[in-house]
Design a protein around this motif. Structure first.
Motif, PDB file in Angstrom:
ATOM      1  N   GLU A  21       0.838  -1.312  -0.152  1.00 63.62           N
ATOM      2  CA  GLU A  21      -0.015   0.002   0.056  1.00 63.62           C
ATOM      3  C   GLU A  21       0.564   1.394  -0.071  1.00 63.62           C
ATOM      4  N   LYS A  45      -1.768  -6.347  -6.278  1.00 59.65           N
ATOM      5  CA  LYS A  45      -3.110  -6.226  -5.807  1.00 59.65           C
ATOM      6  C   LYS A  45      -3.536  -4.763  -5.318  1.00 59.65           C
ATOM      7  N   SER A  46      -4.739  -4.340  -5.124  1.00 58.05           N
ATOM      8  CA  SER A  46      -4.978  -2.789  -4.899  1.00 58.05           C
ATOM      9  C   SER A  46      -4.602  -1.839  -5.927  1.00 58.05           C
ATOM     10  N   ASP A  47      -4.494  -2.261  -7.238  1.00 56.64           N
ATOM     11  CA  ASP A  47      -4.293  -1.164  -8.195  1.00 56.64           C
ATOM     12  C   ASP A  47      -2.653  -0.729  -7.919  1.00 56.64           C
ATOM     13  N   THR A  48      -1.781  -1.396  -7.688  1.00 54.50           N
ATOM     14  CA  THR A  48      -0.388  -0.802  -7.493  1.00 54.50           C
ATOM     15  C   THR A  48       0.375  -1.538  -8.353  1.00 54.50           C
TER      16      THR A  48
END
Length: 93
Positions: free
Chosen positions: A10, A79-82
């Motif tokens: 994140e 994951k999480s548009d990273t």
């Protein structure tokens, strides 16, 4: 030798990447490509995580333990548009 800072995926969105290639020889680049494709297969089929070591614009080294969802021509998608630019990746374990 520089120390490698462990971060969460994140936090990657807050980092800036340079456009410069971090690997100097073709053999290392081929190995990185192979390792990324293997990580993608492990992530999609078995949900396994890998360690990705990469360098940022300010020359700091980071490592993230994550699942690789997709490998493109220029970026790795997590994951999480990273995303991480492939040219910034030093190693995939």
């Amino acid at each position: 030798m520089k120390t490698v800072e462990i971060i969460e995926k994140e936090q990657i969105k807050n980092l800036k990447f340079c456009r410069k290639e971090v690997l100097t020889d073709e053999q290392s680049k081929k190995r990185r490509g192979f390792d990324l494709m293997r990580a993608q297969a492990l992530g999609n089929l078995l949900k396994n995580k890998v360690n990705i070591t990469f360098r940022t614009e300010d020359e700091k080294l980071y490592q993230v333990n994550t699942t690789v969802w997709a490998v493109g021509t220029d970026f790795v998608s997590l994951k999480s548009d990273t995303h991480i630019p492939i040219n910034a990746i030093l190693e995939v374990d």
